[in-house]
Design an enzyme around this catalytic site. Structure first.
Site, PDB file in Angstrom:
ATOM      1  N   GLY A 246     -30.227  32.578  37.136  1.00  0.00           N
ATOM      2  CA  GLY A 246     -30.419  33.257  38.420  1.00  0.00           C
ATOM      3  C   GLY A 246     -29.690  34.587  38.434  1.00  0.00           C
ATOM      4  O   GLY A 246     -29.438  35.186  37.381  1.00  0.00           O
ATOM      5  N   SER A 247     -29.330  35.014  39.613  1.00  0.00           N
ATOM      6  CA  SER A 247     -28.733  36.346  39.770  1.00  0.00           C
ATOM      7  C   SER A 247     -27.293  36.383  39.246  1.00  0.00           C
ATOM      8  O   SER A 247     -26.628  35.349  39.128  1.00  0.00           O
ATOM      9  CB  SER A 247     -28.734  36.702  41.257  1.00  0.00           C
ATOM     10  OG  SER A 247     -28.001  35.711  41.966  1.00  0.00           O
ATOM     11  N   GLY A 251     -24.246  33.597  39.291  1.00  0.00           N
ATOM     12  CA  GLY A 251     -23.571  33.229  38.041  1.00  0.00           C
ATOM     13  C   GLY A 251     -22.069  33.419  38.122  1.00  0.00           C
ATOM     14  O   GLY A 251     -21.300  32.615  37.588  1.00  0.00           O
ATOM     15  N   GLU A 268     -27.618  32.231  32.450  1.00  0.00           N
ATOM     16  CA  GLU A 268     -28.747  33.135  32.141  1.00  0.00           C
ATOM     17  C   GLU A 268     -28.989  33.957  33.398  1.00  0.00           C
ATOM     18  O   GLU A 268     -29.670  33.513  34.319  1.00  0.00           O
ATOM     19  CB  GLU A 268     -30.000  32.318  31.814  1.00  0.00           C
ATOM     20  CG  GLU A 268     -29.917  31.530  30.535  1.00  0.00           C
ATOM     21  CD  GLU A 268     -30.034  32.386  29.283  1.00  0.00           C
ATOM     22  OE1 GLU A 268     -30.252  33.611  29.403  1.00  0.00           O
ATOM     23  OE2 GLU A 268     -29.889  31.825  28.190  1.00  0.00           O
ATOM     24  N   CYS A 302     -36.644  38.493  34.488  1.00  0.00           N
ATOM     25  CA  CYS A 302     -35.291  38.953  34.134  1.00  0.00           C
ATOM     26  C   CYS A 302     -35.386  40.032  33.075  1.00  0.00           C
ATOM     27  O   CYS A 302     -34.514  40.892  32.974  1.00  0.00           O
ATOM     28  CB  CYS A 302     -34.447  37.780  33.660  1.00  0.00           C
ATOM     29  SG  CYS A 302     -35.247  36.812  32.393  1.00  0.00           S
TER      30      CYS A 302
HETATM   31  P1  NAD Z   1     -30.655  33.167  42.720  1.00  0.00           P
HETATM   32  O1  NAD Z   1     -29.369  33.544  42.086  1.00  0.00           O
HETATM   33  O2  NAD Z   1     -30.866  33.503  44.143  1.00  0.00           O
HETATM   34  O3  NAD Z   1     -30.888  31.572  42.603  1.00  0.00           O
HETATM   35  C1  NAD Z   1     -30.966  30.947  41.337  1.00  0.00           C
HETATM   36  C2  NAD Z   1     -30.652  29.466  41.485  1.00  0.00           C
HETATM   37  O4  NAD Z   1     -29.256  29.319  41.787  1.00  0.00           O
HETATM   38  C3  NAD Z   1     -31.399  28.779  42.633  1.00  0.00           C
HETATM   39  O5  NAD Z   1     -31.779  27.478  42.234  1.00  0.00           O
HETATM   40  C4  NAD Z   1     -30.346  28.708  43.715  1.00  0.00           C
HETATM   41  O6  NAD Z   1     -30.583  27.691  44.640  1.00  0.00           O
HETATM   42  C5  NAD Z   1     -29.111  28.434  42.876  1.00  0.00           C
HETATM   43  N1  NAD Z   1     -27.828  28.699  43.543  1.00  0.00           N
HETATM   44  C6  NAD Z   1     -27.497  29.764  44.291  1.00  0.00           C
HETATM   45  N2  NAD Z   1     -26.225  29.614  44.761  1.00  0.00           N
HETATM   46  C7  NAD Z   1     -25.774  28.431  44.275  1.00  0.00           C
HETATM   47  C8  NAD Z   1     -24.551  27.715  44.406  1.00  0.00           C
HETATM   48  N3  NAD Z   1     -23.547  28.164  45.147  1.00  0.00           N
HETATM   49  N4  NAD Z   1     -24.419  26.539  43.776  1.00  0.00           N
HETATM   50  C9  NAD Z   1     -25.419  26.051  43.012  1.00  0.00           C
HETATM   51  N5  NAD Z   1     -26.616  26.667  42.871  1.00  0.00           N
HETATM   52  C10 NAD Z   1     -26.786  27.860  43.488  1.00  0.00           C
HETATM   53  O7  NAD Z   1     -31.810  33.810  41.801  1.00  0.00           O
HETATM   54  P2  NAD Z   1     -33.370  33.887  42.085  1.00  0.00           P
HETATM   55  O8  NAD Z   1     -33.635  34.900  43.126  1.00  0.00           O
HETATM   56  O9  NAD Z   1     -33.937  32.530  42.224  1.00  0.00           O
HETATM   57  O10 NAD Z   1     -33.900  34.442  40.672  1.00  0.00           O
HETATM   58  C11 NAD Z   1     -33.903  35.787  40.308  1.00  0.00           C
HETATM   59  C12 NAD Z   1     -32.708  36.118  39.442  1.00  0.00           C
HETATM   60  O11 NAD Z   1     -32.664  35.257  38.302  1.00  0.00           O
HETATM   61  C13 NAD Z   1     -32.794  37.526  38.870  1.00  0.00           C
HETATM   62  O12 NAD Z   1     -31.507  38.099  38.904  1.00  0.00           O
HETATM   63  C14 NAD Z   1     -33.247  37.308  37.441  1.00  0.00           C
HETATM   64  O13 NAD Z   1     -32.913  38.351  36.566  1.00  0.00           O
HETATM   65  C15 NAD Z   1     -32.528  36.036  37.102  1.00  0.00           C
HETATM   66  N6  NAD Z   1     -33.158  35.331  35.989  1.00  0.00           N
HETATM   67  C16 NAD Z   1     -32.524  35.338  34.784  1.00  0.00           C
HETATM   68  C17 NAD Z   1     -33.122  34.718  33.696  1.00  0.00           C
HETATM   69  C18 NAD Z   1     -32.457  34.737  32.354  1.00  0.00           C
HETATM   70  O14 NAD Z   1     -32.876  33.956  31.525  1.00  0.00           O
HETATM   71  N7  NAD Z   1     -31.490  35.580  32.107  1.00  0.00           N
HETATM   72  C19 NAD Z   1     -34.349  34.074  33.846  1.00  0.00           C
HETATM   73  C20 NAD Z   1     -34.962  34.065  35.098  1.00  0.00           C
HETATM   74  C21 NAD Z   1     -34.355  34.704  36.167  1.00  0.00           C
END
Ligand code: NAD
Length: 519
Positions: A246-247, A251, A268, A302
């Site tokens: 995720g973001s 992370g 990631e 991403c």
């Molecule tokens: P996000 O960070 O909003 O959410 C990602 C996941 O994290 C979701 O399941 C969310 O519910 C969970 N999450 C958020 N806060 C949490 C917490 N406190 N505890 C546990 N889980 C929590 O990201 P998004 O908007 O869903 O996705 C887009 C982002 O993901 C972009 O920044 C993109 O670059 C990144 N991404 C990276 C990769 C990679 O492989 N590097 C792949 C896909 C997406």
């Protein structure tokens, strides 16, 4: 009188209508949004597709207990037999490839070809994992002590908590779960609340096959809010590994929480990927790759190309062609096979896009094309559509907004005169996921990939292909704020196991290492 909600045919064909946690009987005038229910809206229309019930603290606990028990049994199954189960799962996805890929498209908004491609990625990693199940190699090393042997072995780790982003609602789980399963781990998947239907359809198939093999709790799903489920999972010691995608913001938080309890984390995170184009490059190839890299998935990968760093001698011409290509991109219903770009996931994503465009303009950026919402009309009247956008940085290349990852199709253009500056510019962001150079000179390619580390600082560095569209055979992931994790191919499987160094004395003398005498 309210009109009955029409059930989307994909919910029928993937048997989601009969799933206990999917509510399809929703009507236009009811929100169904509550503490224990989330309504899933199609990004192309913002109309509800279905509602999904959420897990509570109690059901989370039950799932975790069952996963711990499932692990104890699964880790005793020989690794090649674990691979055999994964092979059957991969084959089951082959049977639903088109429908499951279409559901990804309906729920997330990427075009159907990319939705199918995503499920294909899960099938590919399943194949890869089957082979890996016979290659969980350790090493033997010579002991310095007589009549001693040394070896290293890789052991199953435990239940793995898999947290996924909305934009790859099937494959990111696949990368993790297929490898984790052959490594002997059980999996609990916490998907994004923006894509729970794909998660349910995907996990149900794996769960059914595992159940047939006597391991009903090997693959489980926990769908809930970050407060109730996410936070509990990342602080829960019963998950020795949390793999979170995720973001960077997420992370940073998850990484700290898992580190606090000395758990392992595989992160990631976001990217801010650049393409460098040298004057001697094959410019047709560079053009096509740049359009796919920046417009594909409506900029919601991403690995999306977000920055174009182009030699000043070719910039005007190349950018003019790019603008032309952008203006021919067909935007609309992602399930329509003639469409090249679907919607953004939410109305909030559209607002972030608009805000980034406004900031870029205020910082001296020149809007060359796009920069506004788009209405494809027809059934997609209320969807989250925007126009793919190109913004040229001011002459001094100072455009602070380009240092951020805006999850939308915005490409910022910078120019350079020598390659050293271009590489510095490409590296000069917090994220370090993917990078690319287009060049006709092997010296420039070698400079970009310099074995001294002075070239691209990203986890992925490509020559004469764009930043997005990785194959599963290589390790996938990035450096710096991208989190340092590696998933998918190469030796990424090691993240899902624990390493043990074993020394065996097969003599009868006590011999200490380093020649220490203790008599
Ligand atoms: P996000 O960070 O909003 O959410 C990602 C996941 O994290 C979701 O399941 C969310 O519910 C969970 N999450 C958020 N806060 C949490 C917490 N406190 N505890 C546990 N889980 C929590 O990201 P998004 O908007 O869903 O996705 C887009 C982002 O993901 C972009 O920044 C993109 O670059 C990144 N991404 C990276 C990769 C990679 O492989 N590097 C792949 C896909 C997406």
């Amino acid at each position: 009188m309210t009109q009955a909600h029409t059930i989307h045919p994909l919910l029928e064909s993937l048997d989601l209508v009969n799933h206990p946690r999917v509510v399809t009987d929703i009507r236009g005038d009811e929100t169904h949004e509550s503490d224990n229910m989330v309504v899933v809206r199609a990004p192309a229309t913002n109309q509800p597709i279905a509602a999904v019930t959420l897990d509570s603290a109690e059901s989370y606990e039950d799932i975790t207990i069952r996963s711990v028990e499932a692990f104890k049994k699964w880790c005793t199954v020989p690794a090649p037999a674990r691979g055999d189960l994964v092979r059957r799962i991969g084959n089951a996805y082959r049977e639903v490839l088109e429908d499951l890929g279409s559901l990804v498209s309906l729920e997330m908004g990427k075009i159907k070809a990319e939705g199918i491609g995503e499920v294909q990625e899960t099938i590919d990693i399943a194949d890869f994992a089957v082979g890996q199940s016979r290659m969980l190699y350790g090493k033997t090393m010579p002991s310095e002590r007589p009549l001693h042997a040394m070896k290293e072995q890789w052991l199953p780790l435990g239940p793995v908590g898999i947290i996924t982003a909305f934009n790859f609602p099937n494959a990111v789980w696949g990368w993790n779960a297929m490898l984790a399963a052959v490594c002997g781990d059980s999996c609990v998947w916490k998907p994004s609340l923006l894509a729970p239907l794909t998660a349910i359809a995907t996990n149900t198939i794996a769960q059914r096959i595992a159940e047939e093999a006597g391991h009903p709790d090997l693959f489980q799903l926990v769908i809930g809010t970050d407060d109730v489920v996410g936070e509990t999972m990342i602080h829960d010691k019963r998950y020795p590994l949390i793999s979170a995608t995720g973001s960077c913001r997420m992370g940073r938080h998850v990484g700290a929480a898992v580190a606090q309890r000395l758990g392992k984390c595989l992160l990631e995170l976001g990217g801010n990927n650049a393409v460098i184009i040298e004057p001697d490059a094959n410019l047709d190839l560079a053009l096509k790759s740049t359009v796919f890299g920046s417009v594909g998935t409506a900029g919601q990968r991403c690995t999306t190309s977000r920055r174009l760093i182009i030699h000043e001698s070719i910039a005007d011409d190349f950018v003019a062609k790019l603008v032309k290509a952008y203006e021919t991109v067909r935007i609309g219903d992602p399930l329509d096979e003639t469409v090249l770009m679907g919607p953004l996931r939410t109305e909030g994503s559209v607002e972030q896009y608009e805000s980034a465009v406004a900031q870029a303009k205020a910082q001296g950026g020149e809007l060359l094309t796009g920069g506004e919402r788009h209405n494809p009309g027809g059934d997609c009247e209320g969807g989250n559509f925007v126009k793919p956008t190109i913004i040229r940085a001011p002459k001094d290349n100072n455009l602070p907004i380009a240092l951020e990852e805006t999850f939308a199709p915005i490409l910022y253009v910078f120019t350079y005169t020598n390659l050293e500056d271009a590489i510095d510019m490409q590296n000069n962001v917090d994220q370090g996921l993917s990078s690319a150079i287009f060049t006709g000179a092997s010296a420039s390619a070698e400079r970009f990939l310099s074995p001294t580390g002075a070239g691209s600082d990203c986890g992925i560095a490509n020559v004469n292909l764009g930043t997005s569209g990785a194959e599963i055979g290589g390790a996938f992931g990035g450096e710096k704020d991208t989190g340092g994790g590696r998933e998918s191919g190469s030796d990424s499987w090691k993240s899902y196991m624990r390493r043990q160094t074993c020394t065996i004395n097969h003599g009868s003398e006590l011999t200490l290492a380093q020649g220490i005498r203790f008599e």
